[in-house]
Design an enzyme around this catalytic site. Structure first.
Site, PDB file in Angstrom:
ATOM      1  N   TYR A  91       6.071  11.105 -23.855  1.00 38.32           N
ATOM      2  CA  TYR A  91       4.882  11.089 -22.385  1.00 38.32           C
ATOM      3  C   TYR A  91       4.520  10.115 -22.251  1.00 38.32           C
ATOM      4  O   TYR A  91       3.217  10.499 -20.757  1.00 38.32           O
ATOM      5  CB  TYR A  91       4.802  12.909 -22.077  1.00 38.32           C
ATOM      6  N   SER A  92       4.687   8.899 -22.579  1.00 41.23           N
ATOM      7  CA  SER A  92       4.012   7.895 -21.894  1.00 41.23           C
ATOM      8  C   SER A  92       4.252   7.395 -20.883  1.00 41.23           C
ATOM      9  O   SER A  92       5.075   5.994 -21.081  1.00 41.23           O
ATOM     10  CB  SER A  92       4.053   7.020 -23.176  1.00 41.23           C
ATOM     11  N   ASN A  93       4.736   8.277 -19.617  1.00 43.06           N
ATOM     12  CA  ASN A  93       5.126   7.718 -18.723  1.00 43.06           C
ATOM     13  C   ASN A  93       4.447   7.938 -17.283  1.00 43.06           C
ATOM     14  O   ASN A  93       3.300   8.954 -17.388  1.00 43.06           O
ATOM     15  CB  ASN A  93       6.552   8.575 -18.439  1.00 43.06           C
ATOM     16  N   HIS A 121       1.207  -0.819   0.216  1.00 43.26           N
ATOM     17  CA  HIS A 121      -0.481   0.122  -0.036  1.00 43.26           C
ATOM     18  C   HIS A 121       1.034   1.548  -0.209  1.00 43.26           C
ATOM     19  O   HIS A 121       1.767   0.797   0.840  1.00 43.26           O
ATOM     20  CB  HIS A 121      -0.867  -0.266   1.184  1.00 43.26           C
ATOM     21  N   ASP A 140       7.972   5.087 -20.942  1.00 39.83           N
ATOM     22  CA  ASP A 140       8.007   4.487 -22.276  1.00 39.83           C
ATOM     23  C   ASP A 140       8.948   4.206 -22.551  1.00 39.83           C
ATOM     24  O   ASP A 140      10.714   4.399 -21.327  1.00 39.83           O
ATOM     25  CB  ASP A 140       7.813   6.009 -23.588  1.00 39.83           C
ATOM     26  N   HIS A 147       6.640  17.533 -17.040  1.00 42.46           N
ATOM     27  CA  HIS A 147       7.637  16.384 -16.942  1.00 42.46           C
ATOM     28  C   HIS A 147       9.106  15.898 -15.623  1.00 42.46           C
ATOM     29  O   HIS A 147       9.662  15.155 -15.797  1.00 42.46           O
ATOM     30  CB  HIS A 147       8.817  16.360 -17.968  1.00 42.46           C
TER      31      HIS A 147
END
Length: 127
Positions: A116-118, A20, A28, A94
């Site tokens: 920006y595929s993070n 938790h 990316d 970013h």
């Protein structure tokens, strides 16, 4: 051999260790990852596997409290990929997302080439 779910042994072990409030990243192909952060590198070639495929497979196995994406992803595919799957999504620059990387449990690197595929994913509990 497992008959369903995650098959990559490193990814299975890393997901099983999550607790938790702990965080991990689905990234990316271009995200600069600090050397001290464990990386599960699934990238085969640019574009494979896609962010969504990996993200969906992991989300099938973890309880999620929320996520963080870069401001720069807003209005682009990476934002919709995350918001379609996670209710509570925060944004940071970013640069701030990259600064948070030393505090995550691990990073899963995909072959995704969409900028920006993070996403930083924060784990919840099933009760």
């Amino acid at each position: 051999m497992k008959k369903s779910g995650l098959l990559n042994p490193q990814l299975c072990a890393a997901v099983a260790r999550l607790g938790h409030t702990q965080t991990f990243v689905v990234a990316d192909a271009g995200l600069p990852i600090p050397h001290e952060v464990p990386v599960i590198d699934l990238a085969v070639v640019l574009g494979t596997p896609r962010f969504q495929e990996v993200f969906d497979a992991i989300l099938d196995e973890v309880v999620v409290d929320g996520a963080t994406i870069a401001h720069e992803a807003l209005g682009h595919e990476p934002e919709s990929w995350v918001r379609e799957r996670i209710e509570e999504v925060h944004t940071v620059s970013h640069e701030d997302l990259k600064k948070a990387l030393p505090n995550v449990s691990f990073v899963v690197r995909t072959g995704e080439t969409t900028p920006y595929s993070n996403v930083i994913v924060r784990c919840g509990v099933p009760f």
